[in-house]
Design an enzyme around this catalytic site. Structure first.
Site, PDB file in Angstrom:
ATOM      1  N   CYS A 211      -0.923   2.095   7.569  1.00  0.00           N
ATOM      2  CA  CYS A 211      -2.278   2.435   7.126  1.00  0.00           C
ATOM      3  C   CYS A 211      -2.731   3.702   7.860  1.00  0.00           C
ATOM      4  CB  CYS A 211      -3.228   1.290   7.397  1.00  0.00           C
ATOM      5  SG  CYS A 211      -3.140   0.694   9.083  1.00  0.00           S
TER       6      CYS A 211
ATOM      7  N   SER B 155      -4.940  -2.921   0.445  1.00  0.00           N
ATOM      8  CA  SER B 155      -5.350  -1.708  -0.268  1.00  0.00           C
ATOM      9  C   SER B 155      -6.871  -1.679  -0.488  1.00  0.00           C
ATOM     10  CB  SER B 155      -4.650  -1.667  -1.620  1.00  0.00           C
ATOM     11  OG  SER B 155      -4.932  -2.857  -2.330  1.00  0.00           O
TER      12      SER B 155
ATOM     13  N   GLU C  38      -9.944  -4.286   6.422  1.00  0.00           N
ATOM     14  CA  GLU C  38      -9.087  -3.238   6.996  1.00  0.00           C
ATOM     15  C   GLU C  38      -8.258  -2.700   5.842  1.00  0.00           C
ATOM     16  OE1 GLU C  38      -9.264  -2.147   9.936  1.00  0.00           O
ATOM     17  OE2 GLU C  38     -10.060  -3.748  11.207  1.00  0.00           O
TER      18      GLU C  38
HETATM   19  P1  NAD Z   1      -2.232  -5.150  -1.173  1.00  0.00           P
HETATM   20  O1  NAD Z   1      -3.673  -4.832  -1.297  1.00  0.00           O
HETATM   21  O2  NAD Z   1      -1.394  -5.073  -2.380  1.00  0.00           O
HETATM   22  O3  NAD Z   1      -2.072  -6.660  -0.635  1.00  0.00           O
HETATM   23  C1  NAD Z   1      -2.600  -7.066   0.608  1.00  0.00           C
HETATM   24  C2  NAD Z   1      -2.844  -8.556   0.609  1.00  0.00           C
HETATM   25  O4  NAD Z   1      -3.940  -8.852  -0.253  1.00  0.00           O
HETATM   26  C3  NAD Z   1      -1.673  -9.396   0.105  1.00  0.00           C
HETATM   27  O5  NAD Z   1      -1.563 -10.543   0.904  1.00  0.00           O
HETATM   28  C4  NAD Z   1      -2.101  -9.747  -1.314  1.00  0.00           C
HETATM   29  O6  NAD Z   1      -1.529 -10.938  -1.796  1.00  0.00           O
HETATM   30  C5  NAD Z   1      -3.598  -9.909  -1.141  1.00  0.00           C
HETATM   31  N1  NAD Z   1      -4.426  -9.695  -2.335  1.00  0.00           N
HETATM   32  C6  NAD Z   1      -4.270  -8.768  -3.297  1.00  0.00           C
HETATM   33  N2  NAD Z   1      -5.292  -8.826  -4.174  1.00  0.00           N
HETATM   34  C7  NAD Z   1      -6.119  -9.816  -3.756  1.00  0.00           C
HETATM   35  C8  NAD Z   1      -7.345 -10.361  -4.230  1.00  0.00           C
HETATM   36  N3  NAD Z   1      -7.932  -9.894  -5.333  1.00  0.00           N
HETATM   37  N4  NAD Z   1      -7.930 -11.352  -3.532  1.00  0.00           N
HETATM   38  C9  NAD Z   1      -7.351 -11.829  -2.398  1.00  0.00           C
HETATM   39  N5  NAD Z   1      -6.180 -11.371  -1.912  1.00  0.00           N
HETATM   40  C10 NAD Z   1      -5.573 -10.370  -2.577  1.00  0.00           C
HETATM   41  O7  NAD Z   1      -1.646  -4.231  -0.002  1.00  0.00           O
HETATM   42  P2  NAD Z   1      -0.130  -4.013   0.458  1.00  0.00           P
HETATM   43  O8  NAD Z   1       0.594  -3.216  -0.562  1.00  0.00           O
HETATM   44  O9  NAD Z   1       0.465  -5.310   0.919  1.00  0.00           O
HETATM   45  O10 NAD Z   1      -0.340  -3.143   1.793  1.00  0.00           O
HETATM   46  C11 NAD Z   1      -0.525  -1.759   1.803  1.00  0.00           C
HETATM   47  C12 NAD Z   1      -1.991  -1.404   1.902  1.00  0.00           C
HETATM   48  O11 NAD Z   1      -2.596  -2.046   3.002  1.00  0.00           O
HETATM   49  C13 NAD Z   1      -2.205   0.080   2.121  1.00  0.00           C
HETATM   50  O12 NAD Z   1      -3.305   0.506   1.353  1.00  0.00           O
HETATM   51  C14 NAD Z   1      -2.516   0.162   3.609  1.00  0.00           C
HETATM   52  O13 NAD Z   1      -3.226   1.320   3.992  1.00  0.00           O
HETATM   53  C15 NAD Z   1      -3.298  -1.078   3.805  1.00  0.00           C
HETATM   54  N6  NAD Z   1      -3.312  -1.506   5.196  1.00  0.00           N
HETATM   55  C16 NAD Z   1      -4.448  -1.304   5.921  1.00  0.00           C
HETATM   56  C17 NAD Z   1      -4.479  -1.639   7.271  1.00  0.00           C
HETATM   57  C18 NAD Z   1      -5.705  -1.409   8.115  1.00  0.00           C
HETATM   58  O14 NAD Z   1      -5.768  -1.981   9.188  1.00  0.00           O
HETATM   59  N7  NAD Z   1      -6.660  -0.606   7.697  1.00  0.00           N
HETATM   60  C19 NAD Z   1      -3.348  -2.205   7.878  1.00  0.00           C
HETATM   61  C20 NAD Z   1      -2.215  -2.400   7.106  1.00  0.00           C
HETATM   62  C21 NAD Z   1      -2.216  -2.041   5.763  1.00  0.00           C
END
Ligand code: NAD
Length: 524
Positions: free
Chosen positions: A312, A257, A278
């Site tokens: 995403c 996110s 990303e």
């Molecule tokens: P999320 O941000 O909740 O979690 C993603 C990852 O980040 C997890 O492994 C989580 O444990 C880790 N994380 C969370 N906070 C962190 C921090 N402060 N420090 C380090 N690691 C941390 O996202 P989600 O709900 O798993 O996935 C959905 C989101 O991901 C959507 O916003 C989507 O658009 C995005 N996404 C983007 C892409 C891209 O290529 N642009 C691809 C896939 C998903």
């Protein structure tokens, strides 16, 4: 706190299927306690609960890696780097070639785990694993191509060139919605570039990560390389934060996110590390009066409702010319009304569950907010109950017509809501298109070459991915993948994205007997 709920036969079936798939993948599952029925809120210090969105219930518990385990994994990867960096790149490429073969052999096994944990329909889960196989192919070719340029030197008897070297340890943080493909984009490329990798997958998709890692571990072991080259952390945010803060991690490649990216970037920057982000998208497609409407509607439905709107690159905004908007909305509504929602393993299902109840609450709240801002809910937007899976979060994908681009439309709601907006002139459509914080993927449906070229030009879409006559989702691995603005600016996968995983050195070699200084400087 531990509370229990009655687990359904479906939960037992899913747990057994997941464990059987892991066994076929040759994975040692770090199961602490098979505990169907234990609430996810009871996650404690030592374990993490694996929940399937298909039943909405916990399947089992795994060991939980925290800061100490993260430090140890980074240490092992740093140690492995001292030898891995000197293995010839084409030899490293052979390990990735083997990984591709193993993925091909176990495509269905890994896809089954992706379906069980991320809720993808079988065809999309198989597609995700195919994407892994494709990036392996790409990286094998890359292993014989990474290299620099030679430039003319202004000084006689001198050679000016650039060489590329491995960076060190790459920390990969991935999101739940592409539980294995994003790891492979990073890892296949990072490994042929000579880096070692520590992976912190989403805490929502740990079994898929265990299965995918097992295949790479096998490929490395068969070739006689140390396991430290590829490390897996089964952790949540705590492990992610420890990975991000560790100064031994040369590159943090984080997918998730926008909130997560905003937390990660300053920490890595403060220690002088490199990051590749990303993050979330808020993708739109413009539908012009000349568009082939059959194509536009098909493209929009796959992009907006496919993967239950949890890509995403999912289509979230459709900006339609005022002369055709009623027709387009009517056609979309007809398709949406018949969209088969249900168990993603069942043939014919096109929309599986949302990842959890929180995602469904957030979808329904966004629809309420849109309606309060003047929107009209055209179709969908209701919870769907699937027999035997009453705790799961199924929904009917929604279409909402909006008079203006309200705040809720400018945010990414990670669920299948398609907002329809109207325009009269192309510059207005482009302005609305770009007027969001995110900049990942975009499309225009038009048969007018002027409109298409304008949308692709510097006055058109401001996204990292800009398409004509196809939807916003479903990228191929050959191109660089990523987006601008709050999407983070990173590029992964194909094209020259490999450069992010290497450090560039500029070399000047003097093979003359003189020592001329550049710019004609005379120093005595
Ligand atoms: P999320 O941000 O909740 O979690 C993603 C990852 O980040 C997890 O492994 C989580 O444990 C880790 N994380 C969370 N906070 C962190 C921090 N402060 N420090 C380090 N690691 C941390 O996202 P989600 O709900 O798993 O996935 C959905 C989101 O991901 C959507 O916003 C989507 O658009 C995005 N996404 C983007 C892409 C891209 O290529 N642009 C691809 C896939 C998903």
């Amino acid at each position: 706190m531990t509370s229990t709920t009655t687990h359904t036969p479906l939960t037992t079936e899913l747990r057994d299927a997941a464990l059987a798939a892991l066994e076929r993948l040759g994975a040692t599952t770090p199961v602490v306690e098979p505990a169907p029925g234990v609430e996810p809120s009871s996650v404690d210090e030592e374990t993490l609960s694996v929940v399937s969105p298909l039943s909405g219930q916990p399947l089992l518990r795994l060991r939980r890696d925290g800061a100490a385990e993260t430090a140890a994994a980074v240490g092992q990867a740093a140690e492995a780097f001292t030898t891995w960096r000197s293995v010839p790149a084409p030899v490293r490429g052979q390990v990735i070639k083997r990984l591709g073969e193993l993925l091909t052999e176990h495509k269905a096994d890994l896809a089954e785990l992706v379906t069980i944990e991320a809720g993808k329909i079988t065809s999309e889960a198989l597609g995700e694993v195919q994407e892994m196989i494709d990036i392996c192919d790409f990286a094998v070719g890359l292993s014989r191509q990474v290299g620099g340029r030679t430039m003319p030197s202004e000084r006689p008897g001198h050679r000016l060139m650039e060489t590329w070297h491995p960076m060190g340890v790459v920390g990969v943080i991935s999101a739940f919605n592409f539980p294995v493909a994003v790891w492979s984009w990073n890892t296949a490329v990072a490994l042929v570039c000579g880096d070692t990798v520590v992976w912190k997958p989403s805490e929502k998709t740990l079994l898929s990560a265990v299965g995918a890692s097992a295949l790479l571990d096998r490929a490395l072991a068969e070739a006689g390389f140390p396991a430290g080259v590829s490390q897996l952390l089964l952790g949540d945010r705590e492990a992610g934060e420890a990975l991000v803060a560790d100064p031994r991690v040369a590159l943090v490649s984080a997918t998730g996110s926008e909130r997560m990216g905003q937390q990660v970037a300053p920490v890595v920057a403060a220690r002088g590390g490199r990051y590749l982000l990303e993050l979330g998208g808020n993708n739109a497609a413009v539908v012009a009066p000349s568009a082939d409407l059959d194509l536009a509607v098909r493209g929009a439905v796959f992009a907006a409702a496919g993967t239950a709107g949890q890509r995403c690159t999912s289509l979230r905004r459709l900006i339609v010319h005022e002369s055709i908007v009623d027709d387009v909305v009517a056609r979309l509504a007809k398709v949406y009304t018949g969209l088969p929602v249900g168990d993603p393993r069942t043939e014919g299902t096109l929309v599986g569950p949302l990842v959890d109840a929180g995602a469904r609450r957030s979808m329904l709240a966004s629809i309420d907010e849109a309606v309060a801002a003047g929107g009209e809910l055209v179709v969908g937007g209701t919870a769907v109950t699937v027999a035997g899976a009453e705790d799961a979060a199924y929904v009917q994908p929604a279409i909402v017509r909006m008079p203006v681009q309200a705040d809720v439309v400018k945010r990414e709601t990670f669920a299948p809501i398609l907002y329809v907006l109207t325009y009269s002139e192309l510059p207005e459509a482009i302005a609305v298109h770009n007027d969001v914080p995110q900049g990942l993927s975009s499309a225009i449906f038009t048969l007018d070459v002027r409109e298409a070229e304008t949308f692709l030009s510097e006055v058109g879409s401001d996204c990292g991915i800009v398409n004509v006559n196809i939807g916003t989702s479903g990228a191929e691995i050959g191109g660089a993948f990523g987006g601008e603005k709050s999407t983070g600016g990173g590029r992964e996968s194909g094209s020259d994205a490999w450069k992010q995983y290497m450090r560039r050195a500029t070399n000047t070699v003097n093979y003359s007997t003189e020592l001329p200084l550049a710019q004609g400087v005379n120093f005595g």
